[in-house]
Design a protein around this motif. Sequence first.
Motif, PDB file in Angstrom:
ATOM      1  N   MET A   1     -22.406   3.903  31.757  1.00 41.02           N
ATOM      2  CA  MET A   1     -21.926   5.070  31.058  1.00 41.02           C
ATOM      3  C   MET A   1     -21.870   4.771  29.572  1.00 41.02           C
ATOM      4  O   MET A   1     -21.359   3.735  29.159  1.00 41.02           O
ATOM      5  CB  MET A   1     -20.529   5.441  31.554  1.00 41.02           C
ATOM      6  N   THR A   2     -22.432   5.621  28.765  1.00 41.33           N
ATOM      7  CA  THR A   2     -22.424   5.434  27.325  1.00 41.33           C
ATOM      8  C   THR A   2     -21.183   6.085  26.748  1.00 41.33           C
ATOM      9  O   THR A   2     -20.904   7.244  27.000  1.00 41.33           O
ATOM     10  CB  THR A   2     -23.671   6.067  26.683  1.00 41.33           C
ATOM     11  N   THR A   3     -20.413   5.324  25.980  1.00 40.30           N
ATOM     12  CA  THR A   3     -19.184   5.863  25.424  1.00 40.30           C
ATOM     13  C   THR A   3     -19.468   6.708  24.196  1.00 40.30           C
ATOM     14  O   THR A   3     -20.446   6.512  23.485  1.00 40.30           O
ATOM     15  CB  THR A   3     -18.236   4.730  25.013  1.00 40.30           C
ATOM     16  N   ALA A   4     -18.578   7.641  23.947  1.00 36.84           N
ATOM     17  CA  ALA A   4     -18.738   8.540  22.811  1.00 36.84           C
ATOM     18  C   ALA A   4     -18.286   7.854  21.536  1.00 36.84           C
ATOM     19  O   ALA A   4     -17.637   6.813  21.576  1.00 36.84           O
ATOM     20  CB  ALA A   4     -17.887   9.796  23.048  1.00 36.84           C
TER      21      ALA A   4
ATOM     22  N   GLY B   1     -18.919   0.974  31.501  1.00 39.42           N
ATOM     23  CA  GLY B   1     -19.826   0.332  30.551  1.00 39.42           C
ATOM     24  C   GLY B   1     -19.628  -1.163  30.442  1.00 39.42           C
ATOM     25  O   GLY B   1     -19.911  -1.772  29.412  1.00 39.42           O
ATOM     26  N   GLY B   2     -19.116  -1.788  31.505  1.00 47.23           N
ATOM     27  CA  GLY B   2     -18.935  -3.240  31.503  1.00 47.23           C
ATOM     28  C   GLY B   2     -17.752  -3.700  30.679  1.00 47.23           C
ATOM     29  O   GLY B   2     -17.856  -4.679  29.942  1.00 47.23           O
TER      30      GLY B   2
ATOM     31  N   VAL C   1     -20.962  -8.194  33.323  1.00 44.54           N
ATOM     32  CA  VAL C   1     -21.809  -8.679  32.230  1.00 44.54           C
ATOM     33  C   VAL C   1     -23.086  -7.856  32.126  1.00 44.54           C
ATOM     34  O   VAL C   1     -23.520  -7.489  31.025  1.00 44.54           O
ATOM     35  CB  VAL C   1     -22.141 -10.175  32.429  1.00 44.54           C
ATOM     36  N   ALA C   2     -23.700  -7.559  33.267  1.00 47.16           N
ATOM     37  CA  ALA C   2     -24.948  -6.785  33.272  1.00 47.16           C
ATOM     38  C   ALA C   2     -24.727  -5.398  32.666  1.00 47.16           C
ATOM     39  O   ALA C   2     -25.534  -4.926  31.852  1.00 47.16           O
ATOM     40  CB  ALA C   2     -25.479  -6.661  34.695  1.00 47.16           C
ATOM     41  N   GLU C   3     -23.624  -4.742  33.048  1.00 48.55           N
ATOM     42  CA  GLU C   3     -23.349  -3.411  32.512  1.00 48.55           C
ATOM     43  C   GLU C   3     -22.982  -3.468  31.045  1.00 48.55           C
ATOM     44  O   GLU C   3     -23.306  -2.558  30.274  1.00 48.55           O
ATOM     45  CB  GLU C   3     -22.218  -2.744  33.310  1.00 48.55           C
ATOM     46  N   ARG C   4     -22.336  -4.543  30.647  1.00 48.60           N
ATOM     47  CA  ARG C   4     -22.004  -4.721  29.233  1.00 48.60           C
ATOM     48  C   ARG C   4     -23.271  -4.814  28.393  1.00 48.60           C
ATOM     49  O   ARG C   4     -23.394  -4.167  27.344  1.00 48.60           O
ATOM     50  CB  ARG C   4     -21.175  -5.997  29.060  1.00 48.60           C
ATOM     51  N   LEU C   5     -24.210  -5.609  28.864  1.00 47.21           N
ATOM     52  CA  LEU C   5     -25.470  -5.771  28.144  1.00 47.21           C
ATOM     53  C   LEU C   5     -26.270  -4.474  28.144  1.00 47.21           C
ATOM     54  O   LEU C   5     -26.882  -4.101  27.126  1.00 47.21           O
ATOM     55  CB  LEU C   5     -26.286  -6.895  28.778  1.00 47.21           C
ATOM     56  N   ARG C   6     -26.253  -3.781  29.265  1.00 51.89           N
ATOM     57  CA  ARG C   6     -26.977  -2.514  29.353  1.00 51.89           C
ATOM     58  C   ARG C   6     -26.384  -1.476  28.414  1.00 51.89           C
ATOM     59  O   ARG C   6     -27.100  -0.752  27.718  1.00 51.89           O
ATOM     60  CB  ARG C   6     -26.950  -1.985  30.788  1.00 51.89           C
ATOM     61  N   SER C   7     -25.065  -1.419  28.371  1.00 53.02           N
ATOM     62  CA  SER C   7     -24.381  -0.460  27.499  1.00 53.02           C
ATOM     63  C   SER C   7     -24.674  -0.737  26.036  1.00 53.02           C
ATOM     64  O   SER C   7     -24.927   0.181  25.254  1.00 53.02           O
ATOM     65  CB  SER C   7     -22.872  -0.523  27.764  1.00 53.02           C
TER      66      SER C   7
END
Length: 276
Positions: free
Chosen positions: A1-4, A214-215, A261-267
Amino acid sequence: MTTAPAPTARTGDARPRDVARQAVVAVSALVAVVGAVVGSGALGGTPIAEAGGGALSATATLVAPAGPAFAIWSVVYTGLVALAVHQLLPGRREDARQRRTGWWVAASLLLNAAWILTVQAGQVSASVVVIAALLVVLVVAFGRLVRSRPASRVEALVLDGTIGLYLGWVSIATVANTAAALKQAGLTSAEPAWAVAVLAVAALVGVVVARLGGGRLAYGAGLTWGLVWVAVGRSGDGESASTTAAVAAAVAAVVVAAATVAERLRSRSLSRAPRR
């Protein structure tokens, strides 16, 4: 999820209830800290590990974290006190994120104290209801935070970091508390099997939250910490040892950590990608 994008810190619309919110959060933090001291046994109360006939001790069930895991409470309480002080600053009075989460934070602090009192009264089953309510309140607060980015590193650490770590730990604590109540009620057969099942659920929840948040590292760290200490607690040759549960907890910890970690990097990758 991309934060605003980060919200405007000040809305220019101060209200009496903003002052009330700040005061309630501060008082609730004090209540929670006093409750923690009582729960430690420092003021003559029964330590949590000994209350309820030891139902919540580090060896009570196959999903109970080993004793050192509970040191995380010192970090959580430090963060909560810092959050209570930070939100008292005049510049935080009209802050949009404080308005969205302040009352929920206060509720979590009061529920925390209520949980301690419930356990010390020997009401283990009732404590499951209280910690479940605490979990729901923290989920709401966390969900409201991930909708926007913190305005500063201090806010990211004190607000987002504290709530994330708090929620991550309470997630595994809820599992352990529920298991303790079930065992106290007589559900002792096939304990390794249902231990693996609840640990798998904990891992699944960790993956889902990592995706939706978003990780967020603090949440992942809190849950992973608890799972690692469950694995440690089930290792060895003691009465509560279980290779099955130890392996399941270790795998769950790796899954949650990797997903976070994966979601953090993706975000981060998505936030840096050029817009078309």
